[in-house]
Design a protein around this motif. Structure first.
Motif, PDB file in Angstrom:
ATOM      1  N   LYS A  29      50.293  32.448   1.275  1.00 29.94           N
ATOM      2  CA  LYS A  29      50.194  33.852   1.669  1.00 29.94           C
ATOM      3  C   LYS A  29      50.585  34.032   3.136  1.00 29.94           C
ATOM      4  O   LYS A  29      51.239  35.018   3.508  1.00 29.94           O
ATOM      5  N   ALA A  30      50.188  33.081   3.970  1.00 29.58           N
ATOM      6  CA  ALA A  30      50.534  33.164   5.389  1.00 29.58           C
ATOM      7  C   ALA A  30      52.037  33.030   5.596  1.00 29.58           C
ATOM      8  O   ALA A  30      52.624  33.708   6.448  1.00 29.58           O
ATOM      9  N   MET A  31      52.691  32.177   4.799  1.00 31.84           N
ATOM     10  CA  MET A  31      54.140  32.024   4.889  1.00 31.84           C
ATOM     11  C   MET A  31      54.836  33.316   4.481  1.00 31.84           C
ATOM     12  O   MET A  31      55.825  33.720   5.099  1.00 31.84           O
ATOM     13  N   ALA A  32      54.334  33.967   3.457  1.00 31.50           N
ATOM     14  CA  ALA A  32      54.918  35.240   3.019  1.00 31.50           C
ATOM     15  C   ALA A  32      54.748  36.302   4.094  1.00 31.50           C
ATOM     16  O   ALA A  32      55.673  37.075   4.383  1.00 31.50           O
ATOM     17  N   ALA A  33      53.567  36.359   4.704  1.00 33.52           N
ATOM     18  CA  ALA A  33      53.324  37.341   5.762  1.00 33.52           C
ATOM     19  C   ALA A  33      54.229  37.096   6.964  1.00 33.52           C
ATOM     20  O   ALA A  33      54.702  38.048   7.615  1.00 33.52           O
ATOM     21  N   ALA A  34      54.521  35.820   7.255  1.00 30.61           N
ATOM     22  CA  ALA A  34      55.329  35.477   8.425  1.00 30.61           C
ATOM     23  C   ALA A  34      56.781  35.905   8.276  1.00 30.61           C
ATOM     24  O   ALA A  34      57.518  35.964   9.272  1.00 30.61           O
ATOM     25  N   LYS A  35      57.204  36.208   7.066  1.00 31.65           N
ATOM     26  CA  LYS A  35      58.586  36.633   6.837  1.00 31.65           C
ATOM     27  C   LYS A  35      58.820  38.102   7.199  1.00 31.65           C
ATOM     28  O   LYS A  35      59.960  38.562   7.216  1.00 31.65           O
ATOM     29  N   THR A  36      57.754  38.827   7.478  1.00 36.29           N
ATOM     30  CA  THR A  36      57.874  40.266   7.724  1.00 36.29           C
ATOM     31  C   THR A  36      57.776  40.586   9.207  1.00 36.29           C
ATOM     32  O   THR A  36      57.007  39.961   9.947  1.00 36.29           O
ATOM     33  N   LYS A  37      58.553  41.565   9.620  1.00 40.70           N
ATOM     34  CA  LYS A  37      58.522  42.005  11.014  1.00 40.70           C
ATOM     35  C   LYS A  37      57.150  42.589  11.331  1.00 40.70           C
ATOM     36  O   LYS A  37      56.568  43.305  10.523  1.00 40.70           O
ATOM     37  N   GLY A  38      56.629  42.268  12.491  1.00 39.35           N
ATOM     38  CA  GLY A  38      55.301  42.732  12.859  1.00 39.35           C
ATOM     39  C   GLY A  38      54.206  41.745  12.519  1.00 39.35           C
ATOM     40  O   GLY A  38      53.016  42.035  12.719  1.00 39.35           O
ATOM     41  N   PHE A  39      54.595  40.560  12.000  1.00 38.68           N
ATOM     42  CA  PHE A  39      53.615  39.509  11.717  1.00 38.68           C
ATOM     43  C   PHE A  39      52.753  39.239  12.943  1.00 38.68           C
ATOM     44  O   PHE A  39      53.242  39.230  14.079  1.00 38.68           O
ATOM     45  N   LYS A  40      51.474  39.017  12.734  1.00 38.94           N
ATOM     46  CA  LYS A  40      50.551  38.700  13.811  1.00 38.94           C
ATOM     47  C   LYS A  40      50.061  37.261  13.670  1.00 38.94           C
ATOM     48  O   LYS A  40      49.631  36.840  12.587  1.00 38.94           O
ATOM     49  N   ALA A  41      50.139  36.528  14.762  1.00 36.82           N
ATOM     50  CA  ALA A  41      49.651  35.149  14.758  1.00 36.82           C
ATOM     51  C   ALA A  41      48.171  35.112  14.408  1.00 36.82           C
ATOM     52  O   ALA A  41      47.425  36.057  14.677  1.00 36.82           O
ATOM     53  N   VAL A  42      47.764  33.997  13.804  1.00 41.84           N
ATOM     54  CA  VAL A  42      46.391  33.874  13.303  1.00 41.84           C
ATOM     55  C   VAL A  42      45.693  32.714  14.004  1.00 41.84           C
ATOM     56  O   VAL A  42      46.115  31.550  13.885  1.00 41.84           O
ATOM     57  N   SER A  43      44.629  33.001  14.739  1.00 40.25           N
ATOM     58  CA  SER A  43      43.783  31.947  15.309  1.00 40.25           C
ATOM     59  C   SER A  43      42.881  31.421  14.204  1.00 40.25           C
ATOM     60  O   SER A  43      42.146  32.187  13.571  1.00 40.25           O
ATOM     61  N   LEU A  44      42.928  30.120  13.961  1.00 38.18           N
ATOM     62  CA  LEU A  44      42.282  29.547  12.788  1.00 38.18           C
ATOM     63  C   LEU A  44      40.831  29.143  13.020  1.00 38.18           C
ATOM     64  O   LEU A  44      40.137  28.763  12.070  1.00 38.18           O
TER      65      LEU A  44
END
Length: 560
Positions: free
Chosen positions: A277-292
Motif C-alpha cells: 500500500k505504501a508503494m502504491a501511495a508513493a506513486k502519486t504526486k503529493g505523497f507524504k513521507a511516513v515516520s515509522l
C-alpha cells in the motif's frame, strides 16, 4: 540479406565521393570499412578476462597489467600517446584520484520498535551497506526510520518526497526507479516506462545526503532495479571506490545500502504500515513521507586508502582539423574479487567490459589502416565505471582535449555474444543529431535501429557516455539488437536473461572459446562507421531542441 548487404557495401566503397543522405538529415560523408580484426577482439578479450588479471579492479595488480597491455596494443596500432603533457607512462595515461574503502566486521542491521522488540537482518543475504565517508568506523545507533517513497526532490516537476519531513540524522527507506516505471508507454511525470536519473540508485543516495540523512537504504525489487539480489550482493560486498574529495565525504550519508524486499516488508509492518500500500501511495504526486516510529542501527569498520587509478588514452591525429576531436570510450575495469560462486571469487568481466576494451584496439587498428581522418580520434579506456562512472566523470571534468572542441563520441560497453541481429538497440534514441549518423550506418549494413525495449532499466544512466552527455557532448550508445538472425526475439531474450541471471557481475562472466563472434564484428562495423563519419565531416551534431543537455552544449560551443 547478408549477400545484399555485402554487395551494397562494396558498391559504396567504389563510389569515392558519393554521399549518404539519411532521410532528410543532410549529407553525411560516406566511408568504407577496412578489415576489422576478429583475432584482435578475441586475443585481447581472452587476456584481459583471464584470472591473471584478477578481475581488473582499480588499484590492483590487475590494473597494472591492464594498463601495460593497452599501452602496448595502442602503440602497435599506430596511435600516439593521448596525454603528452604527462611524464607518467610515456603520456599514455591520466591519473584518476580515488579512495578505496574496504568495509569489514559488519554488525547485523537492527531495527527496534516502540515496544523494544528488535529485528535482526544479516549482512550479505538480507542487507548490504557501505559508506561514502572516510571514517575508520561507522556506528549508527537509534536512528529514526522514515519511509520516503521514491526519495525524489524534483522542483521542476512539482514533486518532493521529502516535503514536510526532517530526516537529518535519520535512516531513510527508499524505493528504486521512478514512480511511473510501470506505465506501459513513455508518458508520465518521469517519462513513463523510461527511467530518468531520478530513478537511479546513485541519485537516491545523493538526494538523501542533501537532505541530511544518516543512512539511506534502497528496497531491492528485481523488476524496477533491473537485476537480482545476486548482482547487488556481488557489487556491494567488496572494496568500493569513490572519487577523492576535499572534505573526505563529510557531506555524505554515513551509510548507503540495500535491503531485500521481504526485509522492507517486515520493517514497514513493524511500523504499522503495509509495504504494498505504501508503494502504491508513493506513486502519486503529493505523497507524504511516513515516520515509522522505529529505530535502526548498524556498524562496520573501514580500511581506507587513497590511490591513483588511470584512464588510458591514445590519439590518431587528424589531417585537416587536428584540434577537433571524436571520442571512442570503453571502461577497462571490473569488480576484481567478488562473492564466490562454486569456489570462484574472481569476477573476470569478459563481456563486461573486456570486449569493449578490445574494441578500442581493433577500431584503432582499422582507423590507422584507413589513413588519417580529417579530425583527430581519441581512444579512451576509462577506469572505475563499475564504481559509478568515476573514470569517465574525471576525464569529462578534467579533459585532456577541450569538450568544446569534442565533436561527439561513441561508447562501447559489453558486446553481445548471442550472434548477429537484424536490428540494433539504441540507448537514448531521439536525443541528439547523432541518430542520423547511426541510422545511415545501419542502413548500409542492412540493420534497423530500434528504441531500447526496456527503458525502465535506465541503461542511459549506467555507462560512461552519461558522464560526457551531462557536460554537453553528444554520445552514441547502442547494443547488438534483440531480434537475432537465428532465432529472432525469443532467442535474444533467452540469451539476455541467461547472461543477466548467471554471468552479469558474477564469476561466470568468463571467456568462452566457443563464442560466436559474428554479431560482435557486425556491431564493430557500425561503431567504425559512426566514428569515421564524425571524423570526416565538418558538422557539429547537437542535442535535439528541448533535450536536457542542449543548453549545456550550446553554452560550451559559444565559449569555444
Amino acid at each position: 540479406m547478408r549477400l545484399l548487404t555485402l554487395a551494397l557495401v562494396s558498391a559504396l566503397a567504389l563510389s569515392g565521393c558519393k554521399k549518404i543522405d539519411d532521410s532528410g538529415s543532410g549529407s553525411l560523408p560516406e566511408v568504407s570499412v577496412p578489415d576489422l580484426s576478429e583475432a584482435t577482439m578475441k586475443d585481447i578479450t581472452r587476456t584481459l578476462s583471464s584470472d591473471a588479471f584478477e578481475g581488473r579492479a582499480p588499484g590492483t595488480a590487475g590494473e597494472e597489467k591492464t594498463v601495460a597491455l593497452m599501452i602496448e596494443k595502442f602503440k602497435a596500432a599506430g596511435l600516439e600517446p593521448g596525454n603528452p603533457s604527462s611524464d607518467k607512462d610515456g603520456g599514455w595515461t591520466q591519473d584518476v584520484p580515488l579512495v578505496e574503502i574496504a568495509a569489514k566486521n559488519f554488525s547485523p542491521l537492527i531495527v527496534t520498535g516502540k515496544d523494544g522488540k528488535a529485528m535482526s537482518f544479516a549482512y550479505g543475504t538480507e542487507y548490504v551497506a557501505g559508506t561514502y565517508q572516510e571514517q575508520a568506523k561507522i556506528d549508527i545507533k537509534d536512528s529514526d526510520v522514515v519511509f520516503v517513497g521514491y526519495g525524489i526532490n524534483a522542483p521542476e516537476k512539482g514533486w518532493n518526497d521529502y516535503a514536510g519531513v526532517d530526516v537529518k540524522g535519520k535512516t531513510v527507506l527508499i524505493l528504486v526507479n521512478d514512480p511511473d516505471f510501470e506505465t506501459p508507454g513513455l508518458e508520465g511525470p518521469f517519462g513513463g516506462k523510461a527511467m530518468t536519473y531520478y530513478g537511479r540508485w546513485t541519485y537516491k543516495f545523493e538526494e538523501a545526503a542533501r537532505q541530511g540523512a544518516a543512512a539511506a537504504l534502497i528496497v531491492h525489487d528485481t523488476a524496477p532495479a533491473a537485476y537480482g539480489w545476486n548482482v547487488v550482493n556481488s557489487s556491494w560486498t567488496g572494496p568500493q571506490f569513490l572519487a577523492q574529495s576535499k572534505n573526505g565525504g563529510a557531506d555524505q550519508t554515513k551509510a548507503n545500502g540495500w535491503v531485500q524486499k521481504d526485509v522492507a516488508t517486515k520493517i514497514m509492518a513493524a511500523g504499522g504500515q503495509d509495504l504494498a500500500k505504501a508503494m502504491a501511495a508513493a506513486k502519486t504526486k503529493g505523497f507524504k513521507a511516513v515516520s515509522l516510529g522505529l529505530k535502526a542501527g548498524v556498524s562496520f569498520e573501514n580500511a581506507i586508502s587513497k590511490k591513483n587509478s588511470r584512464n588510458i588514452i591514445g590519439v590518431l591525429k587528424g589531417a585537416k582539423r587536428p584540434d577537433e576531436y571524436v571520442l571512442y570510450t570503453a571502461h577497462w575495469d571490473h569488480l576484481g574479487r567478488c562473492t564466490p560462486v562454486d569456489g570462484d571469487e574472481i569476477c573476470n568481466g569478459a563481456v563486461d567490459n573486456a570486449t569493449g576494451t578490445a574494441a578500442l584496439v581493433a577500431l584503432a587498428e582499422a582507423h590507422k589502416k584507413a589513413g588519417a581522418p580529417d579530425r583527430s580520434i581519441v581512444f579512451l579506456a576509462v577506469t572505475a565505471e563499475e564504481s559509478g562512472l568515476l573514470g569517465s566523470k574525471y576525464y569529462a571534468e578534467n579533459p585532456i582535449y577541450p569538450l568544446a572542441k569534442t565533436v561527439g563520441g561513441v561508447n562501447m560497453d559489453a558486446f553481445s555474444m548471442s550472434g548477429p541481429a537484424k536490428n540494433l538497440t539504441v540507448i537514448g534514441m531521439g536525443k541528439s543529431d547523432l541518430d542520423s549518423y547511426l541510422n545511415a550506418a545501419a542502413k548500409i549494413e542492412g540493420r534497423t535501429p530500434d528504441r531500447e525495449p526496456t527503458p525502465e532499466k535506465g541503461f542511459y544512466y549506467r555507462s560512461d557516455h552519461f558522464s560526457f552527455a551531462k557536460l554537453g557532448v553528444p554520445m552514441v550508445y547502442f547494443e547488438g539488437g534483440d531480434d537475432l538472425v537465428n532465432g529472432g526475439k525469443e532467442a535474444a531474450e533467452k540469451a539476455a536473461k541467461d547472461y543477466e541471471e548467471n554471468r552479469y557481475h558474477a564469476p561466470g562472466d568468463e571467456f568462452d572459446e566457443s563464442w560466436d563472434w559474428s554479431g560482435v564484428m557486425a556491431d564493430l562495423r557500425l561503431y567504425y562507421r559512426v566514428g569515421r563519419m564524425l571524423a570526416m565531416t565538418s558538422a557539429w551534431p547537437n542535442w535535439v531542441e528541448g533535450d536536457e543537455f542542449r543548453a549545456i552544449r550550446d553554452k560550451s560551443r559559444d565559449a569555444k
